[in-house]
Design a protein around this motif. Structure first.
Motif, PDB file in Angstrom:
ATOM      1  N   GLY A 146     -86.574 -31.041  -9.353  1.00  9.19           N
ATOM      2  CA  GLY A 146     -86.716 -31.319  -7.927  1.00  9.19           C
ATOM      3  C   GLY A 146     -87.827 -32.307  -7.595  1.00  9.19           C
ATOM      4  O   GLY A 146     -87.871 -32.849  -6.503  1.00  9.19           O
ATOM      5  N   GLN A 147     -88.714 -32.571  -8.552  1.00  5.52           N
ATOM      6  CA  GLN A 147     -89.788 -33.550  -8.337  1.00  5.52           C
ATOM      7  C   GLN A 147     -89.344 -34.976  -8.654  1.00  5.52           C
ATOM      8  O   GLN A 147     -90.075 -35.919  -8.373  1.00  5.52           O
ATOM      9  N   ALA A 148     -88.175 -35.134  -9.244  1.00  6.29           N
ATOM     10  CA  ALA A 148     -87.685 -36.460  -9.621  1.00  6.29           C
ATOM     11  C   ALA A 148     -87.463 -37.313  -8.378  1.00  6.29           C
ATOM     12  O   ALA A 148     -87.179 -36.807  -7.291  1.00  6.29           O
ATOM     13  N   PHE A 149     -87.578 -38.621  -8.548  1.00  4.19           N
ATOM     14  CA  PHE A 149     -87.390 -39.551  -7.441  1.00  4.19           C
ATOM     15  C   PHE A 149     -85.898 -39.735  -7.194  1.00  4.19           C
ATOM     16  O   PHE A 149     -85.154 -40.092  -8.100  1.00  4.19           O
ATOM     17  N   GLY A 150     -85.475 -39.481  -5.968  1.00  3.08           N
ATOM     18  CA  GLY A 150     -84.060 -39.537  -5.635  1.00  3.08           C
ATOM     19  C   GLY A 150     -83.656 -40.863  -5.022  1.00  3.08           C
ATOM     20  O   GLY A 150     -84.371 -41.438  -4.208  1.00  3.08           O
ATOM     21  N   PHE A 151     -82.493 -41.352  -5.426  1.00  3.42           N
ATOM     22  CA  PHE A 151     -81.893 -42.571  -4.887  1.00  3.42           C
ATOM     23  C   PHE A 151     -80.426 -42.283  -4.640  1.00  3.42           C
ATOM     24  O   PHE A 151     -79.862 -41.355  -5.212  1.00  3.42           O
ATOM     25  N   ARG A 152     -79.801 -43.091  -3.802  1.00  3.81           N
ATOM     26  CA  ARG A 152     -78.359 -42.953  -3.610  1.00  3.81           C
ATOM     27  C   ARG A 152     -77.697 -44.264  -4.010  1.00  3.81           C
ATOM     28  O   ARG A 152     -78.267 -45.339  -3.820  1.00  3.81           O
ATOM     29  N   MET A 153     -76.508 -44.151  -4.588  1.00  2.00           N
ATOM     30  CA  MET A 153     -75.822 -45.355  -5.040  1.00  2.00           C
ATOM     31  C   MET A 153     -75.328 -46.141  -3.842  1.00  2.00           C
ATOM     32  O   MET A 153     -74.681 -45.599  -2.945  1.00  2.00           O
ATOM     33  N   GLY A 154     -75.652 -47.424  -3.815  1.00  2.00           N
ATOM     34  CA  GLY A 154     -75.217 -48.277  -2.724  1.00  2.00           C
ATOM     35  C   GLY A 154     -74.068 -49.180  -3.115  1.00  2.00           C
ATOM     36  O   GLY A 154     -73.221 -49.507  -2.299  1.00  2.00           O
ATOM     37  N   ASP A 155     -74.011 -49.584  -4.391  1.00  2.26           N
ATOM     38  CA  ASP A 155     -72.976 -50.512  -4.816  1.00  2.26           C
ATOM     39  C   ASP A 155     -72.846 -50.422  -6.337  1.00  2.26           C
ATOM     40  O   ASP A 155     -73.789 -50.026  -7.026  1.00  2.26           O
TER      41      ASP A 155
END
Length: 171
Positions: A146-155
């Motif tokens: 849960g401490q990991a840096f989260g990103f969301r896929m954009g392309d």
């Protein structure tokens, strides 16, 4: 601008110029983060007429840097991550608002830990290197997932056999 750390300069001696015919004049500003002043005077980055900005601590290498290159001095108050943030603020004051981080795992990890990353461009090839390959990101000392840096896929784009994925930091 395109940014590398001193580790990349010492290991690879990059030019960081655009070498596509017809686009040579579009090379970005080159920036090196070098707190201890270890950039060699004969580095390829300093042997061209295209400016290179070396971000360092006060009094380290300013005397060694000659035009068109420039030393940007940032005080080392508050440790390495604070220095990183202050260095980015100094670059922003000089008009640089976007950095392509082309460095190794130490620099990539530092930017992630300092929460200075808005987008990740992740290239993947259909090969397996195993533990012999160099990591793209270094250790982060996370205790929980849960401490990991989260990103969301954009392309996601197919580039020949390779894949380019763009990840964006959630707002």
């Amino acid at each position: 601008a395109i940014l590398v750390g001193i580790g990349t300069v010492l290991a690879d001696d990059p030019e960081l110029t655009c070498r596509i015919p017809g686009l040579l004049d579009r090379s970005p500003v080159r920036v090196v983060f070098d707190r201890r002043g270890r950039t060699p005077a004969k580095a390829k980055l300093l042997s061209t007429s295209q400016p290179t900005w070396i971000v360092t601590t006060p009094g380290i290498i300013k005397k060694q840097i000659q035009k068109p290159h420039e030393a940007i001095e940032v005080n080392e108050n508050g440790g390495p991550l604070a220095w990183l943030r202050q260095s980015c603020e100094a670059l922003a004051q000089l008009g640089l608002t976007r950095l392509l981080i082309e460095g190794g795992p130490t620099l990539a990890t530092a930017f992630l830990e300092a929460e200075l990353v808005d987008k990740l461009y992740w290239f993947r090839a259909p090969i397996v290197m195993g533990g012999d390959g160099l990591p793209g990101v270094g250790p982060m000392a996370l205790d929980r997932l849960g401490q990991a840096f989260g990103f969301r896929m954009g392309d996601r784009r197919q580039l020949g056999n390779d894949v380019l994925e763009l990840y964006e930091r959630p707002a």
